[in-house]
Every structure is written in structure tokens, then in C-alpha cells.
Design an enzyme around this catalytic site. Sequence first.
Site, PDB file in Angstrom:
ATOM      1  N   GLY A   4       0.832  -1.204   0.000  1.00  0.00           N
ATOM      2  CA  GLY A   4       0.000   0.000   0.000  1.00  0.00           C
ATOM      3  C   GLY A   4       0.865   1.251   0.000  1.00  0.00           C
ATOM      4  N   ASN A  55      -3.560  -8.074  -4.751  1.00  0.00           N
ATOM      5  CA  ASN A  55      -4.408  -8.105  -3.567  1.00  0.00           C
ATOM      6  C   ASN A  55      -3.656  -8.768  -2.416  1.00  0.00           C
ATOM      7  OD1 ASN A  55      -6.379  -8.368  -1.647  1.00  0.00           O
ATOM      8  ND2 ASN A  55      -7.792  -9.551  -2.926  1.00  0.00           N
ATOM      9  N   TYR A 149     -12.346  -3.730  12.707  1.00  0.00           N
ATOM     10  CA  TYR A 149     -11.077  -3.020  12.531  1.00  0.00           C
ATOM     11  C   TYR A 149     -10.231  -3.133  13.806  1.00  0.00           C
ATOM     12  CZ  TYR A 149      -7.799   0.736  11.319  1.00  0.00           C
ATOM     13  OH  TYR A 149      -6.667   1.464  11.035  1.00  0.00           O
ATOM     14  N   LYS A 153      -6.558  -5.080  14.210  1.00  0.00           N
ATOM     15  CA  LYS A 153      -5.313  -4.409  14.597  1.00  0.00           C
ATOM     16  C   LYS A 153      -4.734  -5.013  15.879  1.00  0.00           C
ATOM     17  CE  LYS A 153      -4.946  -1.616  11.114  1.00  0.00           C
ATOM     18  NZ  LYS A 153      -3.820  -1.732  10.179  1.00  0.00           N
TER      19      LYS A 153
HETATM   20  P1  NAI Z   1      -5.375   4.525   2.746  1.00  0.00           P
HETATM   21  O1  NAI Z   1      -6.752   4.013   2.552  1.00  0.00           O
HETATM   22  O2  NAI Z   1      -5.042   5.886   2.274  1.00  0.00           O
HETATM   23  O3  NAI Z   1      -4.311   3.506   2.135  1.00  0.00           O
HETATM   24  C1  NAI Z   1      -4.426   2.134   2.293  1.00  0.00           C
HETATM   25  C2  NAI Z   1      -3.429   1.458   1.382  1.00  0.00           C
HETATM   26  O4  NAI Z   1      -3.611   0.041   1.504  1.00  0.00           O
HETATM   27  C3  NAI Z   1      -3.605   1.825  -0.085  1.00  0.00           C
HETATM   28  O5  NAI Z   1      -2.355   2.086  -0.650  1.00  0.00           O
HETATM   29  C4  NAI Z   1      -4.203   0.576  -0.700  1.00  0.00           C
HETATM   30  O6  NAI Z   1      -3.767   0.356  -2.027  1.00  0.00           O
HETATM   31  C5  NAI Z   1      -3.685  -0.526   0.208  1.00  0.00           C
HETATM   32  N1  NAI Z   1      -4.606  -1.660   0.210  1.00  0.00           N
HETATM   33  C6  NAI Z   1      -5.859  -1.699   0.712  1.00  0.00           C
HETATM   34  N2  NAI Z   1      -6.416  -2.890   0.462  1.00  0.00           N
HETATM   35  C7  NAI Z   1      -5.488  -3.628  -0.219  1.00  0.00           C
HETATM   36  C8  NAI Z   1      -5.470  -4.931  -0.757  1.00  0.00           C
HETATM   37  N3  NAI Z   1      -6.523  -5.752  -0.652  1.00  0.00           N
HETATM   38  N4  NAI Z   1      -4.352  -5.344  -1.407  1.00  0.00           N
HETATM   39  C9  NAI Z   1      -3.286  -4.529  -1.519  1.00  0.00           C
HETATM   40  N5  NAI Z   1      -3.244  -3.285  -1.014  1.00  0.00           N
HETATM   41  C10 NAI Z   1      -4.330  -2.838  -0.378  1.00  0.00           C
HETATM   42  O7  NAI Z   1      -5.127   4.378   4.315  1.00  0.00           O
HETATM   43  P2  NAI Z   1      -3.980   4.948   5.262  1.00  0.00           P
HETATM   44  O8  NAI Z   1      -4.621   5.886   6.181  1.00  0.00           O
HETATM   45  O9  NAI Z   1      -2.803   5.366   4.506  1.00  0.00           O
HETATM   46  O10 NAI Z   1      -3.668   3.616   6.105  1.00  0.00           O
HETATM   47  C11 NAI Z   1      -2.474   2.861   5.951  1.00  0.00           C
HETATM   48  C12 NAI Z   1      -2.379   1.922   7.143  1.00  0.00           C
HETATM   49  O11 NAI Z   1      -2.330   2.677   8.351  1.00  0.00           O
HETATM   50  C13 NAI Z   1      -3.565   0.976   7.288  1.00  0.00           C
HETATM   51  O12 NAI Z   1      -3.119  -0.286   7.724  1.00  0.00           O
HETATM   52  C14 NAI Z   1      -4.402   1.646   8.354  1.00  0.00           C
HETATM   53  O13 NAI Z   1      -5.212   0.718   9.053  1.00  0.00           O
HETATM   54  C15 NAI Z   1      -3.326   2.237   9.239  1.00  0.00           C
HETATM   55  N6  NAI Z   1      -3.762   3.336  10.086  1.00  0.00           N
HETATM   56  C16 NAI Z   1      -4.270   4.503   9.559  1.00  0.00           C
HETATM   57  C17 NAI Z   1      -4.649   5.534  10.410  1.00  0.00           C
HETATM   58  C18 NAI Z   1      -5.182   6.846   9.908  1.00  0.00           C
HETATM   59  O14 NAI Z   1      -5.610   7.658  10.741  1.00  0.00           O
HETATM   60  N7  NAI Z   1      -5.178   7.133   8.620  1.00  0.00           N
HETATM   61  C19 NAI Z   1      -4.555   5.393  11.858  1.00  0.00           C
HETATM   62  C20 NAI Z   1      -4.030   4.141  12.303  1.00  0.00           C
HETATM   63  C21 NAI Z   1      -3.646   3.166  11.436  1.00  0.00           C
END
Ligand code: NAI
Length: 245
Positions: A4, A55, A149, A153
Site C-alpha cells: 500500500g 491483492n 477493525y 489491529k
Molecule cells: P489509505 O486508505 O489511504 O491507504 C491504504 C493502502 O492500503 C492503499 O495504498 C491501498 O492500495 C492498500 N490496500 C488496501 N487494500 C489492499 C489490498 N486488498 N491489497 C493490496 N493493497 C491494499 O489508508 P492509510 O490511512 O494510509 O492507512 C495505511 C495503514 O495505516 C492501514 O493499515 C491503516 O489501518 C493504518 N492506520 C491509519 C490511520 C489513519 O488515521 N489514517 C490510523 C491508524 C492506522
Amino acid sequence: MITGGARGIGLGVARQLAAAGFDLTLTGTRPEEEVRKILDELRATGGEVLYMHGNVALEEDCRAWITKTVEKFGRLDVLVNNAGIAPRMRADLLETTEASLDEVFAVNVKGTFFMSQAAAWQMVSQGEGIIINISSVSASVSSPNRPEYCMSKAAVGMMTTLFADRLAADGVRVYEIRPGVIRTDMTVGVTEKYDRLLARGEFPIARWGLPEDIGKAVVAFATGAFPYSTGEVVRVDGGFHLRRL
Ligand code: NAI
């Protein structure tokens, strides 16, 4: 290697690692044409950047990504398990559906597990490596309107412990970063809610977290600043976890 890695926190991590001199493999769900501008920006820092879409919930994709990375770069120094999803809709735990729980667990739990497993085989063969899991404050903070969720985590937290324990003797160290509220596409829909919490003083460091805040913590782990630590959890949450009286 950052799962991601072409948007949000993953991109913040990619930018910081590129600036620190790492070659990168990024994975994502979008085809390469759609992320070309981002790849060009990262390549402009001088390093090589390999991009693969697929994926993370499919074990075969996890294995293929590692194999292709090793084919290109000859080794894998660092895996950042960042790919993750929130439920499509927040709903009280009395209403949580089987489909939503399965979907979130497939990406956040199964994906992180099989990426780590595939990377571990390679790192064990090298005799060294670093795995960094991006979990969340939700690993320990209750949000009954998105239990799938929070539980996913918490599972990532145990994965950190398990892989750290199993791989320590093989020279592989495992760390976990627990972000708080970070400004990305994932939090767009809850901007007002978190703005209100900030205004109420719920976060000791009173601002939104940024993807680069996570990136800086990743660089510290990835560059080997903690050679005698494994299984460690670092919160990058503006002090949100502190209890107050
Ligand atoms: P985002 O939605 O902007 O990015 C998520 C990324 O995961 C994307 O690049 C997407 O391509 C990838 N992804 C999702 N499903 C996928 C799949 N099935 N196969 C391959 N890639 C996949 O979210 P964000 O905010 O950048 O989150 C990144 C990580 O940080 C996640 O694990 C999220 O749970 C965690 N996180 C985010 C927080 C926030 O406040 N934004 C807080 C705490 C944790």
C-alpha cells in the site's frame, strides 16, 4: 518493500525511505499507469522503484511480490506491512456483518500474516532483515462502531510478538508502529469528528498526524537504530494513549 505504498501513510513512508537512500518496492491495488506520477516523483530521488499491483489478501500475490522483489534487487532488507482497510461502513457491533468482518480480516490480518511469512523465508535465508507492522491505536482503544477493525489491529499486535519471537535467532527483527489519527484518504470521512476531538484537547500534541510522521519512525527502525530491540511497539499518536487525571 512497502505494501500500500502509493498513497496515504504508505506513500509518506516511501518518501522518507527514498530520502534515506533506500531502493523501493511498492505494492497497491491500482495498476501502474494510475500511479506513474508518484513513481516518477520517488525515482527522482535517485533510487530504483519497483511497483506491483494485486491483492494482499491473496497469499499467492504476497509470495509473488516477494519473489519479484528479490529477482530485481537480490535481497529484501525491510518489509513495511502498511496495506490495510477500515470497514466500508461503521456500524454498531450488534450490527456487524459477517461479510464486513471477513473483508477487514482478509486484508489486515491474513494479508499482514502471509506477507510477513513470505518475507521471513527470504530474510532468514539472508540471516538478517527487518519487518515493521503498521497497526493502529485501535489495537487497544475501543470503537464499538468498528469492532472488526479494532480486532484486526489487535491481531497485528500479536503478530508482531509472534514473528519477533520466532525470528530473533535468525537475525530478523520485528517492530510495530501504532498510528493515531493521521490525515489520509482513510480519515476523510471522519474529519469533522477528529477536528472536534482535537479542539477538545483529546490529543496532547494538538494537531493531525501526517504520513511523514509515520515515515520518520519507520526510517529509525529500518536504518537499524534499534539493534538490541525486537517486538517493540512505538505509538505515533500525538500522545493520545496518555491517561489523564
Ligand atoms: P489509505 O486508505 O489511504 O491507504 C491504504 C493502502 O492500503 C492503499 O495504498 C491501498 O492500495 C492498500 N490496500 C488496501 N487494500 C489492499 C489490498 N486488498 N491489497 C493490496 N493493497 C491494499 O489508508 P492509510 O490511512 O494510509 O492507512 C495505511 C495503514 O495505516 C492501514 O493499515 C491503516 O489501518 C493504518 N492506520 C491509519 C490511520 C489513519 O488515521 N489514517 C490510523 C491508524 C492506522
